[in-house]
Design a protein around this motif. Structure first.
Motif, PDB file in Angstrom:
ATOM      1  N   SER A 199      -3.571  23.468   5.204  1.00 46.80           N
ATOM      2  CA  SER A 199      -4.091  24.513   4.309  1.00 46.80           C
ATOM      3  C   SER A 199      -5.087  25.435   4.990  1.00 46.80           C
ATOM      4  N   GLY A 200      -5.732  24.939   6.041  1.00 45.63           N
ATOM      5  CA  GLY A 200      -6.760  25.728   6.719  1.00 45.63           C
ATOM      6  C   GLY A 200      -8.071  25.699   5.957  1.00 45.63           C
ATOM      7  N   TRP A 201      -9.023  26.436   6.496  1.00 46.20           N
ATOM      8  CA  TRP A 201     -10.359  26.550   5.910  1.00 46.20           C
ATOM      9  C   TRP A 201     -10.646  28.003   5.597  1.00 46.20           C
ATOM     10  N   THR A 202     -11.523  28.212   4.642  1.00 45.43           N
ATOM     11  CA  THR A 202     -12.092  29.546   4.441  1.00 45.43           C
ATOM     12  C   THR A 202     -13.557  29.472   4.822  1.00 45.43           C
ATOM     13  N   GLU A 203     -14.097  30.590   5.180  1.00 40.97           N
ATOM     14  CA  GLU A 203     -15.518  30.639   5.515  1.00 40.97           C
ATOM     15  C   GLU A 203     -16.354  30.181   4.335  1.00 40.97           C
ATOM     16  N   THR A 204     -15.994  30.634   3.147  1.00 47.03           N
ATOM     17  CA  THR A 204     -16.747  30.279   1.939  1.00 47.03           C
ATOM     18  C   THR A 204     -16.746  28.777   1.708  1.00 47.03           C
ATOM     19  N   CYS A 205     -15.581  28.156   1.841  1.00 44.46           N
ATOM     20  CA  CYS A 205     -15.486  26.708   1.633  1.00 44.46           C
ATOM     21  C   CYS A 205     -16.362  25.967   2.634  1.00 44.46           C
ATOM     22  N   LEU A 206     -16.245  26.309   3.910  1.00 38.63           N
ATOM     23  CA  LEU A 206     -17.061  25.627   4.921  1.00 38.63           C
ATOM     24  C   LEU A 206     -18.543  25.815   4.667  1.00 38.63           C
ATOM     25  N   ARG A 207     -18.952  27.033   4.369  1.00 38.56           N
ATOM     26  CA  ARG A 207     -20.380  27.286   4.119  1.00 38.56           C
ATOM     27  C   ARG A 207     -20.879  26.509   2.900  1.00 38.56           C
ATOM     28  N   ASP A 208     -20.059  26.445   1.853  1.00 38.80           N
ATOM     29  CA  ASP A 208     -20.446  25.700   0.650  1.00 38.80           C
ATOM     30  C   ASP A 208     -20.586  24.208   0.946  1.00 38.80           C
ATOM     31  N   LEU A 209     -19.606  23.627   1.657  1.00 41.71           N
ATOM     32  CA  LEU A 209     -19.680  22.208   1.998  1.00 41.71           C
ATOM     33  C   LEU A 209     -20.901  21.925   2.859  1.00 41.71           C
ATOM     34  N   LEU A 210     -21.138  22.758   3.865  1.00 43.27           N
ATOM     35  CA  LEU A 210     -22.287  22.557   4.748  1.00 43.27           C
ATOM     36  C   LEU A 210     -23.606  22.679   3.987  1.00 43.27           C
ATOM     37  N   ALA A 211     -23.683  23.620   3.074  1.00 43.97           N
ATOM     38  CA  ALA A 211     -24.911  23.776   2.279  1.00 43.97           C
ATOM     39  C   ALA A 211     -25.167  22.524   1.447  1.00 43.97           C
ATOM     40  N   ARG A 212     -24.116  21.980   0.847  1.00 41.01           N
ATOM     41  CA  ARG A 212     -24.278  20.750   0.053  1.00 41.01           C
ATOM     42  C   ARG A 212     -24.615  19.555   0.926  1.00 41.01           C
ATOM     43  N   GLY A 221     -26.422  19.867   3.619  1.00 42.38           N
ATOM     44  CA  GLY A 221     -27.712  20.136   4.236  1.00 42.38           C
ATOM     45  C   GLY A 221     -27.618  20.155   5.756  1.00 42.38           C
ATOM     46  N   GLU A 222     -26.488  20.600   6.271  1.00 44.92           N
ATOM     47  CA  GLU A 222     -26.219  20.597   7.708  1.00 44.92           C
ATOM     48  C   GLU A 222     -25.720  21.960   8.165  1.00 44.92           C
ATOM     49  N   GLY A 223     -25.752  22.155   9.465  1.00 44.84           N
ATOM     50  CA  GLY A 223     -25.139  23.320  10.085  1.00 44.84           C
ATOM     51  C   GLY A 223     -23.757  22.956  10.592  1.00 44.84           C
ATOM     52  N   PRO A 224     -22.993  23.937  11.018  1.00 46.85           N
ATOM     53  CA  PRO A 224     -21.612  23.678  11.438  1.00 46.85           C
ATOM     54  C   PRO A 224     -21.478  22.763  12.651  1.00 46.85           C
ATOM     55  N   ARG A 225     -22.491  22.697  13.491  1.00 43.15           N
ATOM     56  CA  ARG A 225     -22.412  21.813  14.654  1.00 43.15           C
ATOM     57  C   ARG A 225     -22.282  20.345  14.214  1.00 43.15           C
ATOM     58  N   ASP A 233     -24.817  25.623  24.603  1.00 43.41           N
ATOM     59  CA  ASP A 233     -26.022  25.977  23.849  1.00 43.41           C
ATOM     60  C   ASP A 233     -25.961  27.448  23.487  1.00 43.41           C
ATOM     61  N   GLY A 234     -26.542  27.796  22.372  1.00 44.96           N
ATOM     62  CA  GLY A 234     -26.645  29.196  21.994  1.00 44.96           C
ATOM     63  C   GLY A 234     -25.484  29.755  21.198  1.00 44.96           C
ATOM     64  N   VAL A 235     -24.448  28.958  20.953  1.00 49.04           N
ATOM     65  CA  VAL A 235     -23.344  29.427  20.120  1.00 49.04           C
ATOM     66  C   VAL A 235     -23.856  29.478  18.685  1.00 49.04           C
ATOM     67  N   SER A 236     -23.704  30.620  18.043  1.00 52.48           N
ATOM     68  CA  SER A 236     -24.260  30.800  16.699  1.00 52.48           C
ATOM     69  C   SER A 236     -23.452  30.052  15.643  1.00 52.48           C
ATOM     70  N   ASP A 237     -24.102  29.773  14.523  1.00 55.07           N
ATOM     71  CA  ASP A 237     -23.413  29.152  13.391  1.00 55.07           C
ATOM     72  C   ASP A 237     -22.255  30.025  12.926  1.00 55.07           C
ATOM     73  N   ASP A 238     -22.462  31.338  12.901  1.00 53.21           N
ATOM     74  CA  ASP A 238     -21.384  32.239  12.474  1.00 53.21           C
ATOM     75  C   ASP A 238     -20.183  32.128  13.405  1.00 53.21           C
ATOM     76  N   ASP A 239     -20.429  32.037  14.714  1.00 50.94           N
ATOM     77  CA  ASP A 239     -19.332  31.897  15.665  1.00 50.94           C
ATOM     78  C   ASP A 239     -18.619  30.556  15.499  1.00 50.94           C
ATOM     79  N   LEU A 240     -19.376  29.494  15.247  1.00 52.57           N
ATOM     80  CA  LEU A 240     -18.758  28.184  15.026  1.00 52.57           C
ATOM     81  C   LEU A 240     -17.879  28.197  13.780  1.00 52.57           C
TER      82      LEU A 240
END
Length: 135
Positions: free
Chosen positions: A39-52, A54-58, A76-83
């Motif tokens: 099914s893949g991921w959407t940015e919104t879904c990943l951001r919502d799961l990570l917010a719940r 309490g973590e960053g994408p790494r 090092d230095g890869v941004s959350d948005d890029d991840l």
């Protein structure tokens, strides 16, 4: 919808993911299983799961068996948005299983972490490899 909804972002080829689905069913819940590699991921879904979580994408970045190294995502230095953008483009980069319930969201590694977000808990659980876990 179940009285206690459980969603598992699942890879059926992963033993840990299969153990989590089995554990949820053992306590009498039928999870919504999302095969995110299909099914893949959407940015919104990943951001919502990570917010719940309490973590960053790494925290959910999988490097084993993925193109993470080749894409430079382990540097090092890869941004959350890029991840997150890379995870949307390459769903295999997201570690599994992620479990979402009304009690929270966890990366269920090891598999017994699933019980942190379930409303019921067995006394023990036996993984598919025969390992017993007392809870």
């Amino acid at each position: 919808m179940s009285e206690f909804p459980v969603t598992v972002f699942h890879n059926p080829a992963c033993g840990t993911s299969r153990n989590v689905v089995a554990a949820i069913r053992q306590v009498g819940r039928e999870p919504e299983v999302v095969e995110y590699l299909k099914s893949g991921w959407t940015e919104t879904c990943l951001r919502d799961l990570l917010a719940r979580m309490g973590e960053g994408p790494r925290a959910i970045l999988r490097d084993k068996g993925t193109p993470a190294q080749e894409l430079g995502l382990l540097n090092d230095g890869v941004s959350d948005d890029d991840l997150i953008a890379a995870m949307v483009e390459h769903p295999i980069l997201v570690n599994r299983p992620i479990v979402e319930t009304p009690l929270g969201v966890v990366l269920a590694r090891p598999s017994e972490r699933v019980f942190e977000v379930l409303d019921v808990r067995p006394e023990s659980f036996v993984k598919e490899d025969g390992e017993g876990v007392l809870l």
